[in-house]
Design an enzyme around this catalytic site. Sequence first.
Site, short mmCIF file in Angstrom:
data_model
loop_
_atom_site.label_atom_id
_atom_site.label_comp_id
_atom_site.label_asym_id
_atom_site.label_seq_id
_atom_site.Cartn_x
_atom_site.Cartn_y
_atom_site.Cartn_z
N CYS A 36 -0.20 7.43 -10.56
CA CYS A 36 -0.48 6.41 -9.54
C CYS A 36 -1.96 6.06 -9.50
CB CYS A 36 -0.03 6.92 -8.17
SG CYS A 36 -0.04 5.64 -6.90
N TYR A 39 0.85 -1.20 0.00
CA TYR A 39 0.00 0.00 0.00
C TYR A 39 0.88 1.24 0.00
CZ TYR A 39 -3.77 -3.23 0.76
OH TYR A 39 -4.65 -4.27 0.57
N SER A 40 0.54 2.20 -0.88
CA SER A 40 1.29 3.46 -0.92
C SER A 40 1.07 4.21 0.38
CB SER A 40 0.79 4.35 -2.05
OG SER A 40 0.76 3.66 -3.27
N GLU A 47 3.52 4.30 -10.65
CA GLU A 47 3.22 3.19 -9.73
C GLU A 47 1.73 2.88 -9.87
OE1 GLU A 47 5.76 2.32 -6.33
OE2 GLU A 47 4.06 3.10 -5.20
N TYR A 86 -1.43 -0.29 -10.10
CA TYR A 86 -1.70 -1.63 -9.58
C TYR A 86 -3.09 -2.11 -9.97
CZ TYR A 86 -3.06 1.84 -6.00
OH TYR A 86 -3.54 2.95 -5.35
P1 FAD Z 1 -7.19 -10.15 -3.06
O1 FAD Z 1 -7.96 -10.96 -2.13
O2 FAD Z 1 -5.74 -10.38 -3.16
O3 FAD Z 1 -7.85 -10.24 -4.47
C1 FAD Z 1 -7.21 -9.75 -5.58
C2 FAD Z 1 -7.41 -10.74 -6.69
O4 FAD Z 1 -8.78 -10.83 -6.99
C3 FAD Z 1 -6.75 -10.32 -7.99
O5 FAD Z 1 -5.42 -10.74 -8.01
C4 FAD Z 1 -7.60 -11.02 -9.00
O6 FAD Z 1 -7.17 -12.35 -9.14
C5 FAD Z 1 -8.95 -11.05 -8.36
N1 FAD Z 1 -9.81 -9.98 -8.89
C6 FAD Z 1 -9.70 -8.66 -8.64
N2 FAD Z 1 -10.67 -7.97 -9.27
C7 FAD Z 1 -11.40 -8.91 -9.94
C8 FAD Z 1 -12.53 -8.84 -10.79
N3 FAD Z 1 -13.11 -7.64 -11.06
N4 FAD Z 1 -12.99 -9.96 -11.31
C9 FAD Z 1 -12.44 -11.16 -11.04
N5 FAD Z 1 -11.34 -11.29 -10.25
C10 FAD Z 1 -10.85 -10.18 -9.70
N6 FAD Z 1 -4.48 -0.45 -2.88
C11 FAD Z 1 -5.12 0.51 -2.19
O7 FAD Z 1 -6.30 0.40 -1.86
N7 FAD Z 1 -4.44 1.65 -1.81
C12 FAD Z 1 -3.14 1.87 -2.10
O8 FAD Z 1 -2.57 2.91 -1.76
C13 FAD Z 1 -2.46 0.83 -2.82
N8 FAD Z 1 -1.16 0.98 -3.13
C14 FAD Z 1 -0.51 0.00 -3.82
C15 FAD Z 1 0.84 0.18 -4.12
C16 FAD Z 1 1.52 -0.78 -4.82
C17 FAD Z 1 2.97 -0.56 -5.16
C18 FAD Z 1 0.83 -1.96 -5.23
C19 FAD Z 1 1.57 -3.03 -6.00
C20 FAD Z 1 -0.49 -2.16 -4.93
C21 FAD Z 1 -1.19 -1.19 -4.21
N9 FAD Z 1 -2.53 -1.35 -3.86
C22 FAD Z 1 -3.18 -0.35 -3.18
C23 FAD Z 1 -3.26 -2.61 -4.16
C24 FAD Z 1 -3.14 -3.59 -2.98
O9 FAD Z 1 -1.81 -4.04 -2.87
C25 FAD Z 1 -4.01 -4.83 -3.14
O10 FAD Z 1 -3.70 -5.44 -4.36
C26 FAD Z 1 -5.49 -4.56 -3.08
O11 FAD Z 1 -5.85 -3.98 -1.83
C27 FAD Z 1 -6.27 -5.87 -3.25
O12 FAD Z 1 -5.84 -6.76 -2.31
P2 FAD Z 1 -6.85 -7.77 -1.57
O13 FAD Z 1 -6.07 -8.65 -0.66
O14 FAD Z 1 -7.98 -7.00 -0.97
O15 FAD Z 1 -7.43 -8.57 -2.78
#
Ligand code: FAD
Length: 380
Positions: A338, A159-160, A378, A380
């Site tokens: 971003c 997370y940023s 950046e 994601y």
């Molecule tokens: P997970 O449970 O990991 O689910 C994600 C997975 O669900 C995906 O990989 C995909 O397989 C599936 N999926 C997603 N959407 C769909 C769809 N529409 N249909 C079907 N499948 C789908 N997030 C923020 O909120 N704020 C930030 O500031 C932020 N900064 C980031 C900075 C960087 C450098 C990076 C790499 C990512 C950042 N993110 C940020 C994103 C964060 O890291 C997570 O990826 C995000 O919160 C989702 O994680 P999760 O565990 O909730 O989802």
Amino acid sequence: MYSQAKVIAGGLAHIPVVIGVFYFILTTFNKRALKFVEETKTKKTEAKPVEPQKVTVLKTEAPKTEAPKTESPKTESLKEVKKKHADVPVNIYRPKTPYEGTVIENYSLLKEGAIGRVNHITFDLKDSDPFLNYVEGQSIGIMPAGEDTNGKPHKLRLYSIASTRHGDNFNGNTVSLCVRQLQYEKDGETINGVCSTYLCDIKPGDKVKITGPVGKEMLLPDEEDANIVMLATGTGIAPMRAYLRRMFEATEKEKNNWNFKGKAWLFMGAPKSANLLYEEDLQRYLTDYPENFKYTKAISREQQNAKGGRMYIQDRVLESANELFNMIEDEKTHIYLCGLKGMEPGIDEAMTKAAEEKGLNWSELRPQLKKAGRWHVETY
Ligand code: FAD
Ligand code: A2P
């Protein structure tokens, strides 16, 4: 036949010759060694002025014609930037030994009628040892509690960081995030993202496993008169919020002894007005710093682009093509992108068209900006 006396006499007669040869070798070697030392010294003293010289060019209000135009100074500038960033902290905490931070606050950033869930979450870092310090533009990792479907601990998500190094309370011992809960429909069922849901649900007092900090892509330049163009969608505002606090919050300015004199231009994409993040702070910066801050919104589900479709930040970029590219032509301008990965092709297309209007070729310009450390992405 030689007598023994003759042999000794002959041997003695060779001594001056041997001494002569030895002396010749010694003086030649010494001369070369001295020459090498001199050359090295000269090279070192020649190389040194490059750094201050480059910084001076960026710091003074020098007319554009005086700024270096050739490729090599730009390459040197990137090297300098990387050198400067050598001190930026990374991976103080890793997944095997994360820091357990305490949640201080967790509140919604959205207004009535907004879509989804986006929260501002702050963690206490004061008990971290070694201290978990960071700078604006970095990210941290969060390891959600619980296990995945294979019974293994969940992997970390990045997370940023949305706060400055001084934190929201200016005491330098907290870190804040801006998190959107991931939600999507699959086979008629609502799926909640693991980590984003965990983060949006945690309460003050809860302990959270934190790793990092990581990332050197989104760091701000040191120059007070740099121009900062920011292209953000949704939570992509997180690093931008930290930059803007550093630029425009009085306590930040005082603490950093850094007085931003350039122009900061934020293009912000949100689905609805109620989804605009940190809006009150941004309006305050507009009032307090009208000469230094410009704020352009693309509210996709309330505004339409020229083709009658949803208004995205790339449409706003096109509308402002001339002014934007005047800024980009200035070597003091950095661009930060971003948020949603999906916006990248759209931004690229808009930049291509906008560049064309100025007689520039974006596919050539973008790698140059990247090489010069002025194009920061950046997504994601
Ligand atoms: P997970 O449970 O990991 O689910 C994600 C997975 O669900 C995906 O990989 C995909 O397989 C599936 N999926 C997603 N959407 C769909 C769809 N529409 N249909 C079907 N499948 C789908 N997030 C923020 O909120 N704020 C930030 O500031 C932020 N900064 C980031 C900075 C960087 C450098 C990076 C790499 C990512 C950042 N993110 C940020 C994103 C964060 O890291 C997570 O990826 C995000 O919160 C989702 O994680 P999760 O565990 O909730 O989802
Ligand atoms: P929309 O969802 O109306 O299509 P949030 O993260 O709060 O949902 O905000 C993301 C913003 O970025 C929304 O306004 C969203 O519009 C917009 N968006 C979605 N896809 C793109 C894209 N490809 N390029 C630019 N903006 C996009």
